[in-house]
Design a protein around this motif. Sequence first.
Motif, PDB file in Angstrom:
ATOM      1  N   HIS A  46     -44.647  19.946  13.982  1.00  0.00           N
ATOM      2  CA  HIS A  46     -44.432  19.187  12.755  1.00  0.00           C
ATOM      3  C   HIS A  46     -45.801  18.900  12.163  1.00  0.00           C
ATOM      4  O   HIS A  46     -46.727  18.493  12.873  1.00  0.00           O
ATOM      5  CB  HIS A  46     -43.689  17.884  13.032  1.00  0.00           C
ATOM      6  CG  HIS A  46     -42.224  18.065  13.248  1.00  0.00           C
ATOM      7  ND1 HIS A  46     -41.307  17.864  12.241  1.00  0.00           N
ATOM      8  CD2 HIS A  46     -41.515  18.451  14.339  1.00  0.00           C
ATOM      9  CE1 HIS A  46     -40.090  18.095  12.704  1.00  0.00           C
ATOM     10  NE2 HIS A  46     -40.188  18.459  13.977  1.00  0.00           N
ATOM     11  N   LEU A  60     -41.937  10.775  13.231  1.00  0.00           N
ATOM     12  CA  LEU A  60     -42.559  11.714  14.160  1.00  0.00           C
ATOM     13  C   LEU A  60     -43.058  11.020  15.415  1.00  0.00           C
ATOM     14  O   LEU A  60     -43.103  11.632  16.490  1.00  0.00           O
ATOM     15  CB  LEU A  60     -43.684  12.468  13.462  1.00  0.00           C
ATOM     16  CG  LEU A  60     -43.223  13.417  12.351  1.00  0.00           C
ATOM     17  CD1 LEU A  60     -44.413  14.107  11.698  1.00  0.00           C
ATOM     18  CD2 LEU A  60     -42.243  14.462  12.892  1.00  0.00           C
ATOM     19  N   TRP A  76     -47.420  17.559  17.024  1.00  0.00           N
ATOM     20  CA  TRP A  76     -47.547  17.021  15.676  1.00  0.00           C
ATOM     21  C   TRP A  76     -48.999  17.171  15.232  1.00  0.00           C
ATOM     22  O   TRP A  76     -49.912  16.684  15.897  1.00  0.00           O
ATOM     23  CB  TRP A  76     -47.127  15.563  15.696  1.00  0.00           C
ATOM     24  CG  TRP A  76     -47.370  14.751  14.458  1.00  0.00           C
ATOM     25  CD1 TRP A  76     -47.697  15.183  13.213  1.00  0.00           C
ATOM     26  CD2 TRP A  76     -47.286  13.320  14.376  1.00  0.00           C
ATOM     27  NE1 TRP A  76     -47.826  14.126  12.350  1.00  0.00           N
ATOM     28  CE2 TRP A  76     -47.578  12.979  13.034  1.00  0.00           C
ATOM     29  CE3 TRP A  76     -46.976  12.329  15.292  1.00  0.00           C
ATOM     30  CZ2 TRP A  76     -47.580  11.647  12.612  1.00  0.00           C
ATOM     31  CZ3 TRP A  76     -46.985  11.010  14.855  1.00  0.00           C
ATOM     32  CH2 TRP A  76     -47.282  10.683  13.539  1.00  0.00           C
TER      33      TRP A  76
END
Length: 466
Positions: A46, A60, A76
Amino acid sequence: MLTVQATANTADREALEALIGPDRATELRSAADTIRERLGGGTLWHVNSTGAGGGVAEMLHTAIPLYTSLGVRAKWAVIGGDDRFFSITKRLYGALYGSIGDGGTLGDEERADYLRHLGVVADAFRELLTPDDILILHDFQTTGLIDLLGKDVAATYWRCHVGVDEQTEASSLGWDFLTPMLDHADGLIFSVDWHVPERLRERAVTILPPFVAPFIAKNTDLAPDVIADVLTRCGLSAAPPATRPTTVDVGGRAIHLNHAATVVSAGPPEPGQPLAAQISRWDRLKDMHGVLAAFTTFVPEGYLALVGPDPASIPDDIEQGVWFQRCVTDWQALPPDLRSRVAIICLPMADLSENALLVNAIQRSATTVTQKSLVEGFGLTVAEAMFKGRVVVASAVGGIRAQITHGDTGLLVEDPTDLAAFGALVTKALRDTPENHTMGVRARERVLTNFLPDREIVTTAEMITA
């Protein structure tokens, strides 16, 4: 230019599975198996532009640990930028919400500067990627990475968290800027169907609303003494303020209250005085100054808390300080009797768990929570307040309309610029009535059914295997 972000939360997977029940828990584990098989040995990335502040970062911080607990390799990445890059993306933000914002252009020069910056980001990111990886790129700050990195990974998906209910000339300019960069995406993700522009409706589109993380410091149940401590620190209690750091236990995790909030007020609420609170970014489109005007003109009782983050802590939004100061200036211009009914609170962001705990306590102490956005992508603060059983008074815009049914799970003002109508609904929500209590119960049930983290993972599995 690029940081692999550490997450602030743990997964709390067992508690989530208990909350959603055995059928949804089985579906969640099956979805994780599907994602893991699709990745092979790769990673689900992400990518966004900030590690703190805003709904994307908050989600997240929960999604990545949950993926990991389910055996999915997930990471992330946060991209950085200079003032020029963020001035362009702020202009895009305004355009996609229906206005140009600073009045600047979104032409060839801006696109070249935007892509030049993302080229540097892509060069750094490429060193971390493998051919089996899948990228989920969040919002307009990342769109150019689709082409820049598409050949280096197995798939790229672009997720849009913003939009307008009806396209405007400005939003069309924003989509003119972005659409050519979307041609090679494997799929597009929007929070609500009506934010998908007509030009993209023939693409592979997935509708995926954001979710509430139920066990993080921002949403978990809090003991009364913890709420009382937080309220004194935020200027919302007449009790003597804490003079030293405090450590509190929240769900078995120690959270340290070390940093002071910035409070602009003439004093706290009176004992028993009903509290309305809006907790948002300091942003023109969140219309915090409009809430202030509506409350002080059309709400004859109660106390208002306007609450936002430390503006200096949000690097991808360079106008936060301007709108915070606008609220302060408007408050200073009020007569003393009205100033005494309002607090403007700027929360510290140095510790994300501390910030989340402050938000949680304020929401739980509020009689009603408002979200008078002029436009809205989804409005995650609405779902968070509904999860806590609050009656939310909000604008009937964007994804808020997907969360609240007027009179059933909250109260909606059709025209967010109608200050009198908004004030009338806030006045109604501040009253202690059986109708409001029942509405709060239904609001929580709505979130439990539709807006929890398992929906994120199940929908992602369906999307990447379609």
